[in-house]
Design a protein around this motif. Structure first.
Motif, mmCIF file in Angstrom:
data_model
loop_
_atom_site.group_PDB
_atom_site.id
_atom_site.type_symbol
_atom_site.label_atom_id
_atom_site.label_comp_id
_atom_site.label_asym_id
_atom_site.label_seq_id
_atom_site.Cartn_x
_atom_site.Cartn_y
_atom_site.Cartn_z
ATOM 1 N N LYS A 66 0.878 -1.163 0.000
ATOM 2 C CA LYS A 66 0.000 0.000 0.000
ATOM 3 C C LYS A 66 0.916 1.213 0.000
ATOM 4 O O LYS A 66 1.821 1.312 0.818
ATOM 5 C CB LYS A 66 -0.889 0.049 1.247
ATOM 6 C CG LYS A 66 -2.019 -0.929 1.242
ATOM 7 C CD LYS A 66 -2.895 -0.703 2.454
ATOM 8 C CE LYS A 66 -4.010 -1.700 2.533
ATOM 9 N NZ LYS A 66 -4.849 -1.462 3.734
ATOM 10 N N SER A 67 0.686 2.099 -0.926
ATOM 11 C CA SER A 67 1.506 3.295 -1.037
ATOM 12 C C SER A 67 0.604 4.485 -1.307
ATOM 13 O O SER A 67 -0.444 4.356 -1.929
ATOM 14 C CB SER A 67 2.517 3.147 -2.171
ATOM 15 O OG SER A 67 3.316 4.300 -2.276
ATOM 16 N N SER A 68 1.037 5.633 -0.833
ATOM 17 C CA SER A 68 0.242 6.842 -1.054
ATOM 18 C C SER A 68 0.914 7.796 -2.027
ATOM 19 O O SER A 68 0.328 8.800 -2.401
ATOM 20 C CB SER A 68 -0.005 7.560 0.274
ATOM 21 O OG SER A 68 1.232 7.902 0.865
ATOM 22 N N SER A 69 2.145 7.486 -2.424
ATOM 23 C CA SER A 69 2.828 8.415 -3.326
ATOM 24 C C SER A 69 3.775 7.682 -4.253
ATOM 25 O O SER A 69 4.292 6.618 -3.937
ATOM 26 C CB SER A 69 3.611 9.454 -2.518
ATOM 27 O OG SER A 69 4.655 8.827 -1.803
ATOM 28 N N ALA A 70 3.976 8.291 -5.399
ATOM 29 C CA ALA A 70 4.939 7.810 -6.378
ATOM 30 C C ALA A 70 5.703 9.017 -6.889
ATOM 31 O O ALA A 70 5.149 10.105 -7.012
ATOM 32 C CB ALA A 70 4.241 7.109 -7.533
ATOM 33 N N GLN A 71 6.973 8.819 -7.153
ATOM 34 C CA GLN A 71 7.778 9.938 -7.634
ATOM 35 C C GLN A 71 8.777 9.453 -8.672
ATOM 36 O O GLN A 71 9.151 8.295 -8.702
ATOM 37 C CB GLN A 71 8.492 10.618 -6.479
ATOM 38 C CG GLN A 71 9.457 9.718 -5.730
ATOM 39 C CD GLN A 71 10.106 10.429 -4.575
ATOM 40 O OE1 GLN A 71 10.186 11.645 -4.548
ATOM 41 N NE2 GLN A 71 10.584 9.675 -3.607
ATOM 42 N N TYR A 72 9.181 10.373 -9.499
ATOM 43 C CA TYR A 72 10.215 10.080 -10.482
ATOM 44 C C TYR A 72 11.497 10.737 -10.004
ATOM 45 O O TYR A 72 11.518 11.928 -9.709
ATOM 46 C CB TYR A 72 9.832 10.624 -11.857
ATOM 47 C CG TYR A 72 11.000 10.619 -12.807
ATOM 48 C CD1 TYR A 72 11.486 9.426 -13.312
ATOM 49 C CD2 TYR A 72 11.636 11.789 -13.169
ATOM 50 C CE1 TYR A 72 12.565 9.401 -14.162
ATOM 51 C CE2 TYR A 72 12.723 11.777 -14.015
ATOM 52 C CZ TYR A 72 13.189 10.583 -14.517
ATOM 53 O OH TYR A 72 14.255 10.568 -15.345
ATOM 54 N N LEU A 73 12.538 9.952 -9.892
ATOM 55 C CA LEU A 73 13.856 10.480 -9.570
ATOM 56 C C LEU A 73 14.723 10.333 -10.809
ATOM 57 O O LEU A 73 14.784 9.265 -11.417
ATOM 58 C CB LEU A 73 14.463 9.739 -8.383
ATOM 59 C CG LEU A 73 13.671 9.856 -7.083
ATOM 60 C CD1 LEU A 73 14.304 9.013 -5.992
ATOM 61 C CD2 LEU A 73 13.585 11.305 -6.642
ATOM 62 N N ARG A 74 15.378 11.399 -11.167
ATOM 63 C CA ARG A 74 16.090 11.484 -12.431
ATOM 64 C C ARG A 74 17.143 10.401 -12.599
ATOM 65 O O ARG A 74 17.400 9.938 -13.698
ATOM 66 C CB ARG A 74 16.731 12.871 -12.523
ATOM 67 C CG ARG A 74 17.365 13.185 -13.832
ATOM 68 C CD ARG A 74 17.742 14.638 -13.904
ATOM 69 N NE ARG A 74 18.690 15.022 -12.895
ATOM 70 C CZ ARG A 74 19.969 15.251 -13.125
ATOM 71 N NH1 ARG A 74 20.434 15.148 -14.334
ATOM 72 N NH2 ARG A 74 20.773 15.586 -12.162
ATOM 73 N N ASN A 75 17.766 9.947 -11.502
ATOM 74 C CA ASN A 75 18.854 8.987 -11.615
ATOM 75 C C ASN A 75 18.392 7.532 -11.626
ATOM 76 O O ASN A 75 19.216 6.633 -11.669
ATOM 77 C CB ASN A 75 19.842 9.200 -10.475
ATOM 78 C CG ASN A 75 20.515 10.547 -10.585
ATOM 79 O OD1 ASN A 75 20.721 11.055 -11.684
ATOM 80 N ND2 ASN A 75 20.839 11.151 -9.474
ATOM 81 N N TYR A 76 17.089 7.309 -11.557
ATOM 82 C CA TYR A 76 16.573 5.944 -11.540
ATOM 83 C C TYR A 76 15.680 5.702 -12.747
ATOM 84 O O TYR A 76 15.014 6.602 -13.228
ATOM 85 C CB TYR A 76 15.822 5.673 -10.235
ATOM 86 C CG TYR A 76 16.754 5.719 -9.054
ATOM 87 C CD1 TYR A 76 17.516 4.606 -8.707
ATOM 88 C CD2 TYR A 76 16.920 6.887 -8.323
ATOM 89 C CE1 TYR A 76 18.395 4.657 -7.652
ATOM 90 C CE2 TYR A 76 17.805 6.945 -7.268
ATOM 91 C CZ TYR A 76 18.537 5.826 -6.931
ATOM 92 O OH TYR A 76 19.425 5.881 -5.903
#
Length: 184
Positions: A147-157
């Protein structure tokens, strides 16, 4: 006696009706928006700052990313789990790797987490530093519930990064974040 009581109550009802009506009209007038903008210099300053940022190195990198195929791919993978993120519902995942692929080897130790597959798409599940012992109990091909409430994009991944708010394996809770302790 009844006439005296009615004579006293009737003026109170009329007066209270006038007071409440007057109060409502004051509330309505106080919420009216102003017809002109508050400051004309703030919008000019914002656009000048935006222009400066777009001309900078980071603005150029963002422009390149904005038109790239990678951005479209990441937005598509985010759309597939958006309902689960907003509703904070269970997502069935399979651990595919205990190490996280990054663009450079130097960035590999920045995030503590695992690579999982949810509905055929790869995601990185990021764990808090306090949850590292629980992370060590996971193995490749383990089926987990996230269960997660957030997702993000990190430039190095290469993949979208999900925060591990709740992780369960074999009906045993591995990670459960206590939101009452989290402050703003």
């Amino acid at each position: 006696m009844k006439k005296v009581i009615y004579a006293l109550i009737l003026p109170m009802v009329v007066v209270s009706g006038i007071v409440f009506a007057n109060r409502e009209s004051k509330k309505e007038t106080s919420y009216k928006p102003s017809p002109k903008p508050l400051s004309t210099t703030s919008s000019k300053t914002d656009s000048e700052e935006t222009k400066k940022w777009k001309a900078s190195l980071y603005g150029g990198i963002f422009k390149e990313w904005e038109i790239s195929f990678e951005r479209e791919r990441l937005l598509a993978t985010a759309d597939k789990i958006r309902k689960n993120l907003t509703a904070f519902t269970n997502m069935e995942a399979v651990v595919t790797s205990l190490s996280i692929p990054s663009r450079t080897n130097a960035d590999a130790s920045t995030i503590q987490g695992v690579l999982v597959s949810i509905n055929g798409q790869a995601y990185i599940v990021q764990f808090d530093p306090g949850d590292i012992q629980q992370l060590q109990s996971l193995r490749v091909n383990d089926k987990i519930i996230i269960k997660s409430s957030s997702a993000q994009y990190l430039r190095n991944y290469l993949h979208l990064v999900l925060s591990a708010n709740y992780v369960e394996r074999n009906h045993k809770v591995i990670v459960k974040r206590d939101f009452s302790k989290v402050g703003c």
